[in-house]
Design a protein around this motif. Structure first.
Motif, PDB file in Angstrom:
ATOM      1  N   MET A  10       0.826  -1.199   0.000  1.00 36.13           N
ATOM      2  CA  MET A  10       0.000   0.000   0.000  1.00 36.13           C
ATOM      3  C   MET A  10       0.867   1.258   0.000  1.00 36.13           C
ATOM      4  N   ILE A  11       0.315   2.312  -0.585  1.00 38.75           N
ATOM      5  CA  ILE A  11       0.931   3.637  -0.576  1.00 38.75           C
ATOM      6  C   ILE A  11       0.006   4.576   0.176  1.00 38.75           C
ATOM      7  N   ASN A  12       0.532   5.259   1.181  1.00 42.08           N
ATOM      8  CA  ASN A  12      -0.245   6.176   2.011  1.00 42.08           C
ATOM      9  C   ASN A  12      -0.224   7.570   1.385  1.00 42.08           C
ATOM     10  N   LEU A  13      -1.409   8.092   1.076  1.00 43.98           N
ATOM     11  CA  LEU A  13      -1.514   9.413   0.449  1.00 43.98           C
ATOM     12  C   LEU A  13      -1.775  10.530   1.451  1.00 43.98           C
ATOM     13  N   SER A  14      -1.986  10.193   2.718  1.00 49.07           N
ATOM     14  CA  SER A  14      -2.376  11.199   3.710  1.00 49.07           C
ATOM     15  C   SER A  14      -1.227  11.471   4.668  1.00 49.07           C
ATOM     16  N   GLY A  15      -1.437  12.472   5.522  1.00 45.66           N
ATOM     17  CA  GLY A  15      -0.427  12.843   6.509  1.00 45.66           C
ATOM     18  C   GLY A  15      -0.139  14.331   6.471  1.00 45.66           C
ATOM     19  N   LYS A  16      -0.085  14.939   7.671  1.00 44.73           N
ATOM     20  CA  LYS A  16       0.187  16.365   7.788  1.00 44.73           C
ATOM     21  C   LYS A  16       1.443  16.593   8.619  1.00 44.73           C
ATOM     22  N   ASP A  17       2.176  17.633   8.267  1.00 49.10           N
ATOM     23  CA  ASP A  17       3.413  17.943   8.995  1.00 49.10           C
ATOM     24  C   ASP A  17       3.151  18.498  10.389  1.00 49.10           C
ATOM     25  N   ASP A  18       1.917  18.973  10.660  1.00 49.35           N
ATOM     26  CA  ASP A  18       1.626  19.525  11.979  1.00 49.35           C
ATOM     27  C   ASP A  18       0.866  18.527  12.861  1.00 49.35           C
ATOM     28  N   ASP A  19       0.827  17.244  12.471  1.00 50.04           N
ATOM     29  CA  ASP A  19       0.241  16.208  13.311  1.00 50.04           C
ATOM     30  C   ASP A  19       1.271  15.701  14.315  1.00 50.04           C
ATOM     31  N   TYR A  20       0.774  15.159  15.436  1.00 47.20           N
ATOM     32  CA  TYR A  20       1.680  14.541  16.396  1.00 47.20           C
ATOM     33  C   TYR A  20       2.382  13.325  15.789  1.00 47.20           C
ATOM     34  N   ILE A  21       1.595  12.484  15.135  1.00 47.09           N
ATOM     35  CA  ILE A  21       2.098  11.250  14.558  1.00 47.09           C
ATOM     36  C   ILE A  21       1.841  11.254  13.056  1.00 47.09           C
ATOM     37  N   LYS A  60      11.126  10.275  11.010  1.00 45.33           N
ATOM     38  CA  LYS A  60      11.721  11.543  10.587  1.00 45.33           C
ATOM     39  C   LYS A  60      10.767  12.721  10.759  1.00 45.33           C
ATOM     40  N   HIS A  61       9.514  12.413  11.056  1.00 45.64           N
ATOM     41  CA  HIS A  61       8.513  13.468  11.196  1.00 45.64           C
ATOM     42  C   HIS A  61       8.829  14.416  12.356  1.00 45.64           C
ATOM     43  N   VAL A  62       9.473  13.908  13.414  1.00 52.07           N
ATOM     44  CA  VAL A  62       9.780  14.712  14.600  1.00 52.07           C
ATOM     45  C   VAL A  62      10.665  15.908  14.251  1.00 52.07           C
ATOM     46  N   SER A  63      11.603  15.707  13.349  1.00 51.42           N
ATOM     47  CA  SER A  63      12.543  16.786  13.000  1.00 51.42           C
ATOM     48  C   SER A  63      11.871  17.926  12.238  1.00 51.42           C
ATOM     49  N   ASN A  64      10.664  17.701  11.741  1.00 48.27           N
ATOM     50  CA  ASN A  64       9.960  18.741  10.982  1.00 48.27           C
ATOM     51  C   ASN A  64       8.999  19.557  11.836  1.00 48.27           C
ATOM     52  N   LEU A  65       8.874  19.215  13.109  1.00 47.73           N
ATOM     53  CA  LEU A  65       7.936  19.928  13.976  1.00 47.73           C
ATOM     54  C   LEU A  65       8.483  21.296  14.356  1.00 47.73           C
ATOM     55  N   ARG A  66       7.640  22.297  14.276  1.00 47.15           N
ATOM     56  CA  ARG A  66       8.042  23.645  14.660  1.00 47.15           C
ATOM     57  C   ARG A  66       7.649  23.968  16.100  1.00 47.15           C
ATOM     58  N   ASP A  67       6.564  23.373  16.560  1.00 43.28           N
ATOM     59  CA  ASP A  67       6.096  23.585  17.925  1.00 43.28           C
ATOM     60  C   ASP A  67       6.794  22.577  18.847  1.00 43.28           C
ATOM     61  N   LYS A  68       7.722  23.046  19.671  1.00 38.41           N
ATOM     62  CA  LYS A  68       8.496  22.147  20.533  1.00 38.41           C
ATOM     63  C   LYS A  68       7.637  21.472  21.592  1.00 38.41           C
ATOM     64  N   ARG A  69       6.469  22.029  21.894  1.00 38.40           N
ATOM     65  CA  ARG A  69       5.589  21.410  22.888  1.00 38.40           C
ATOM     66  C   ARG A  69       4.990  20.103  22.371  1.00 38.40           C
ATOM     67  N   MET A  70       5.064  19.872  21.065  1.00 37.88           N
ATOM     68  CA  MET A  70       4.552  18.636  20.494  1.00 37.88           C
ATOM     69  C   MET A  70       5.548  17.484  20.592  1.00 37.88           C
ATOM     70  N   LEU A  71       6.810  17.801  20.941  1.00 36.85           N
ATOM     71  CA  LEU A  71       7.848  16.776  20.923  1.00 36.85           C
ATOM     72  C   LEU A  71       7.563  15.629  21.880  1.00 36.85           C
ATOM     73  N   MET A  72       7.047  15.942  23.079  1.00 40.31           N
ATOM     74  CA  MET A  72       6.819  14.883  24.067  1.00 40.31           C
ATOM     75  C   MET A  72       5.790  13.872  23.559  1.00 40.31           C
ATOM     76  N   TYR A  73       4.870  14.318  22.704  1.00 39.04           N
ATOM     77  CA  TYR A  73       3.863  13.418  22.154  1.00 39.04           C
ATOM     78  C   TYR A  73       4.385  12.683  20.921  1.00 39.04           C
ATOM     79  N   SER A  74       5.062  13.393  20.043  1.00 41.32           N
ATOM     80  CA  SER A  74       5.592  12.756  18.833  1.00 41.32           C
ATOM     81  C   SER A  74       6.694  11.760  19.152  1.00 41.32           C
ATOM     82  N   ASN A  75       7.446  12.014  20.243  1.00 47.27           N
ATOM     83  CA  ASN A  75       8.535  11.118  20.634  1.00 47.27           C
ATOM     84  C   ASN A  75       8.078  10.000  21.562  1.00 47.27           C
ATOM     85  N   SER A  76       6.781   9.923  21.849  1.00 44.11           N
ATOM     86  CA  SER A  76       6.314   8.973  22.860  1.00 44.11           C
ATOM     87  C   SER A  76       6.313   7.525  22.374  1.00 44.11           C
TER      88      SER A  76
END
Length: 249
Positions: free
Chosen positions: A165-176, A217-233
């Motif tokens: 499968m190929i995933n067509l969705s996903g946003k850079d400002d999502d946690y995951i 690799k999505h974590v490195s694109n986050l601009r809001d540092k408060r999201m890191l604890m969730y994206s890195n969980s």
């Protein structure tokens, strides 16, 4: 009393077995003799994600307090539904085996919940964040079908296959965020029903992702540092599906 009920059940089963031996007029008697044929498919499915939580992590959210330890656990707390559409082409190998190629699309949304164990609310419970993870997959399943001999107007079968499968969705400002590609192992059961004008094939199959579908690799694109604890969980994720599909051939 239990003995009588047991004998009654055995009698009903024997009666049903005798009735099942009655031959009826076959619809579309030559449809399985075709070397190759096409069809369409529609269906529904349930999606789930298995996560491996990372545990305690040191996060610097750049608020002036310096690096702090955070503990966040994350899970998809329910099976979320979606729908499937596609086409198929099927090659007859012999009287028992068929090879099916089924390009399609899977649409759905996964509900993710993050439990921040380091920050409690007024009731002493972990604070929560949620994410609606929308998914839209282009797939092309390759399935091997082993069918029993046809009896009257039905024919049960089992199947095994692989579905990239190929995933067509996903946003850079999502946690995951999930990776662009994944592959599923498929195993299922179904039954052909021969109707006067077409063959209907309901099929129930279980699908399990073979690779880690988490985009690390999505974590490195986050601009809001408060999201890191969730994206890195979480450190790893595997996708699962239960699909009920109707094939019209």
């Amino acid at each position: 009393m239990i003995k009588r009920i047991t004998l009654f059940i055995i009698f009903l089963a024997a009666l049903a077995s005798v009735r099942a031996q009655d031959r009826t007029v076959q619809n579309r008697p030559y449809t399985d003799l075709r070397t190759f044929h096409f069809g369409v498919l529609v269906g529904t499915h349930l999606q789930d994600l298995e996560f491996v939580n990372r545990g305690p992590q040191i996060i610097d959210i750049e608020d002036g307090n310096g690096p702090t330890e955070k503990i966040v656990s994350m899970d998809q707390d329910r099976w979320d539904g979606g729908f499937t559409v596609g086409v198929l082409g099927e090659l007859r190998i012999n009287q028992t085996l068929q090879l099916r190629v089924a390009p399609g699309m899977y649409f759905g949304t996964r509900h993710l919940t993050f439990h921040n164990l380091s920050e409690l609310n007024s009731n002493g419970e972990p604070t929560e964040e949620t994410q609606e993870l929308k998914t839209a997959y282009i797939s092309c399943a390759f399935d091997l079908i082993a069918a029993a001999p046809r009896f009257n107007n039905h024919r049960p079968y089992i199947m095994l296959g692989i579905n990239p499968m190929i995933n067509l969705s996903g946003k850079d400002d999502d946690y995951i965020k999930l990776k662009r590609s994944d592959a599923y192992l498929e195993v299922g059961v179904g039954c052909d029903f021969y109707l006067p004008y077409f063959k209907l094939r309901p099929e129930l199959k279980f699908m399990y992702g073979l690779s880690n579908c988490l985009d690390s690799k999505h974590v490195s694109n986050l601009r809001d540092k408060r999201m890191l604890m969730y994206s890195n969980s979480v450190s790893e994720a595997h996708s699962k599906m239960i699909a009920l599909t109707f094939y019209f051939e």
